[in-house]
Write an enzyme that holds these catalytic residues in place. Structure first.
Site, PDB file in Angstrom:
ATOM      1  N   ASP A  49      39.004  33.620  37.011  1.00  0.00           N
ATOM      2  CA  ASP A  49      39.772  33.579  36.288  1.00  0.00           C
ATOM      3  C   ASP A  49      41.184  33.547  37.237  1.00  0.00           C
ATOM      4  O   ASP A  49      42.776  34.003  37.190  1.00  0.00           O
ATOM      5  CB  ASP A  49      39.898  34.025  35.551  1.00  0.00           C
ATOM      6  CG  ASP A  49      39.375  35.907  36.998  1.00  0.00           C
ATOM      7  OD1 ASP A  49      39.603  35.719  37.842  1.00  0.00           O
ATOM      8  OD2 ASP A  49      39.966  36.765  36.028  1.00  0.00           O
ATOM      9  N   SER A  50      41.237  33.209  38.588  1.00  0.00           N
ATOM     10  CA  SER A  50      41.869  33.346  39.661  1.00  0.00           C
ATOM     11  C   SER A  50      42.910  31.923  38.928  1.00  0.00           C
ATOM     12  O   SER A  50      43.980  31.849  39.187  1.00  0.00           O
ATOM     13  CB  SER A  50      41.602  32.496  40.383  1.00  0.00           C
ATOM     14  OG  SER A  50      40.399  31.292  40.932  1.00  0.00           O
ATOM     15  N   ASP A  88      33.258  32.596  35.733  1.00  0.00           N
ATOM     16  CA  ASP A  88      33.645  34.328  35.196  1.00  0.00           C
ATOM     17  C   ASP A  88      34.414  34.355  34.268  1.00  0.00           C
ATOM     18  O   ASP A  88      34.753  33.754  33.085  1.00  0.00           O
ATOM     19  CB  ASP A  88      35.231  34.254  36.204  1.00  0.00           C
ATOM     20  CG  ASP A  88      35.619  34.749  37.468  1.00  0.00           C
ATOM     21  OD1 ASP A  88      34.593  35.431  37.523  1.00  0.00           O
ATOM     22  OD2 ASP A  88      36.315  34.888  38.033  1.00  0.00           O
ATOM     23  N   LYS A 118      30.110  35.392  36.040  1.00  0.00           N
ATOM     24  CA  LYS A 118      30.885  36.222  36.995  1.00  0.00           C
ATOM     25  C   LYS A 118      31.326  37.240  36.394  1.00  0.00           C
ATOM     26  O   LYS A 118      32.334  37.003  35.480  1.00  0.00           O
ATOM     27  CB  LYS A 118      31.620  35.749  38.262  1.00  0.00           C
ATOM     28  CG  LYS A 118      32.049  36.798  39.600  1.00  0.00           C
ATOM     29  CD  LYS A 118      32.539  36.360  40.762  1.00  0.00           C
ATOM     30  CE  LYS A 118      34.109  35.552  40.483  1.00  0.00           C
ATOM     31  NZ  LYS A 118      35.021  36.954  40.165  1.00  0.00           N
ATOM     32  N   GLU A 120      33.126  41.156  36.847  1.00  0.00           N
ATOM     33  CA  GLU A 120      33.414  42.333  38.103  1.00  0.00           C
ATOM     34  C   GLU A 120      33.363  43.394  37.833  1.00  0.00           C
ATOM     35  O   GLU A 120      33.655  44.143  36.415  1.00  0.00           O
ATOM     36  CB  GLU A 120      35.707  41.862  37.693  1.00  0.00           C
ATOM     37  CG  GLU A 120      35.854  41.180  38.691  1.00  0.00           C
ATOM     38  CD  GLU A 120      37.731  40.646  39.014  1.00  0.00           C
ATOM     39  OE1 GLU A 120      38.586  42.172  38.042  1.00  0.00           O
ATOM     40  OE2 GLU A 120      37.596  39.977  39.166  1.00  0.00           O
ATOM     41  N   GLU A 186      35.129  41.113  47.616  1.00  0.00           N
ATOM     42  CA  GLU A 186      36.028  40.574  47.891  1.00  0.00           C
ATOM     43  C   GLU A 186      37.075  42.305  49.060  1.00  0.00           C
ATOM     44  O   GLU A 186      37.212  43.174  48.275  1.00  0.00           O
ATOM     45  CB  GLU A 186      36.956  40.931  46.365  1.00  0.00           C
ATOM     46  CG  GLU A 186      38.490  40.264  46.605  1.00  0.00           C
ATOM     47  CD  GLU A 186      38.871  39.174  46.011  1.00  0.00           C
ATOM     48  OE1 GLU A 186      38.016  39.568  44.258  1.00  0.00           O
ATOM     49  OE2 GLU A 186      40.573  38.886  45.876  1.00  0.00           O
TER      50      GLU A 186
HETATM   51  O1  KIV Z   1      39.051  34.188  40.134  1.00  0.00           O
HETATM   52  C1  KIV Z   1      38.435  33.709  41.181  1.00  0.00           C
HETATM   53  O2  KIV Z   1      38.842  32.425  41.746  1.00  0.00           O
HETATM   54  C2  KIV Z   1      37.233  34.611  41.936  1.00  0.00           C
HETATM   55  C3  KIV Z   1      37.238  34.476  43.582  1.00  0.00           C
HETATM   56  C4  KIV Z   1      38.054  34.513  44.341  1.00  0.00           C
HETATM   57  C5  KIV Z   1      35.792  34.897  44.213  1.00  0.00           C
HETATM   58  O3  KIV Z   1      37.033  35.848  42.050  1.00  0.00           O
END
Ligand code: KIV
Length: 278
Positions: A49-50, A88, A118, A120, A186
């Site tokens: 989600d970056s 994510d 993924k 969090e 992280e």
């Molecule tokens: O959102 C993302 O790109 C991430 C990575 C930095 C692990 O969670």
């Protein structure tokens, strides 16, 4: 550059079996062309989600939606062949209840074909991870600095200093016990990331953590020098593609203004010899 990996995409079970073995290589990708570049070199392609920050110019990842993750997930899936695709779960799509998490994770998997999601969170997400994995949704967990929680963490701070360390360790233990097949650590202090890697039975994937982790992940736009708004210490630059792009764009603009582009070889009907080019 040689690439030594099988052409069959690894499964979550394959990734789990890599605990303590050769380091896992993970990069983010959000588009088909970047996924095509990343895929042959990586074990896992992560649609993080970056993307909210590096592709959409948001200030944080909090504004990222399910629709954005699915659209970019589908794009990355078209370029991912030999790596495992993980997507994510965005903020607000899984925290409310295990049932909410399952409905949204199943939607992401159905629409993108990804192998895993993924999410969090540590101890407080353990029940949700257990619920998902029992129902066919493999989960990569993410503890330490969890950017979706910046407002409660008080910013993008290093995690695991002093009093905080026990909590981060317990978070990692909880997600491993709940059935996650791997966990991102992280911005966790290096000694703590090493301790966690030794303490849990699933692969740890570090970002700003420790070289002792079972794998490493970076945001592709950071390591290629395409995202330059800010540069965390851990985001090693392997290229300066932003600078190269900026030079190329400046040269194009100058040539258009000087009427030196397009040249005869870039237009039609001015060929001096041979067959016309397509
Ligand atoms: O959102 C993302 O790109 C991430 C990575 C930095 C692990 O969670």
């Amino acid at each position: 550059m040689s690439v030594s990996k099988s052409l069959r995409a690894p499964t979550p079970a394959d990734i789990l079996a890599r605990k303590g073995g050769d380091p896992l290589v993970v990069l983010t990708a959000y588009t088909t062309p970047i996924a095509r570049l990343v895929d042959p070199h990586c074990d896992i392609v992560l649609v993080g989600d970056s993307l909210g920050m590096v592709v959409h110019g948001m200030d944080s990842t909090l504004g990222v939606t399910m629709e954005m993750m699915i659209l970019h997930g589908q794009a990355a899936a078209r370029g991912t062949k030999s790596a495992m695709l993980v997507i994510d779960m965005p903020f607000g799509s899984y925290e409310e209840s295990p049932e909410q998490a399952f409905a949204n994770a199943a939607e992401v998997m159905r629409q993108t074909g990804c192998a895993a999601v993924k999410l969090e969170g540590g101890q407080h997400m353990a029940d949700t991870i257990r619920f998902l994995t029992a129902r066919g949704v493999p989960v990569m967990a993410h503890v330490g600095l969890t950017p979706q929680a910046i407002n409660t963490l008080g910013g993008y701070k290093v995690q695991g200093r002093d009093a905080d360390a026990a909590r981060v360790l317990e978070d990692a233990r909880a997600v491993a016990a709940a059935g996650a097949f791997s966990v991102v650590l992280e911005k966790v202090t290096a000694p703590l990331a090493t301790e966690i890697t030794r303490a849990i039975a699933i692969p740890t994937i570090g970002i700003g953590a420790s070289v002792d982790c079972d794998g490493q992940v970076l945001v592709v736009d950071d390591m290629l020098g395409l995202f330059t708004e800010f540069k965390p210490k851990f985001a090693k630059r392997y290229a300066e593609l932003g600078d190269h792009a900026s030079d190329a764009i400046a040269r194009y603009a100058a040539e258009v203004r000087a009427r030196t582009f397009p040249a005869p070889e870039h237009v039609y009907g001015l060929e001096t010899s041979g067959a016309p080019k397509p």
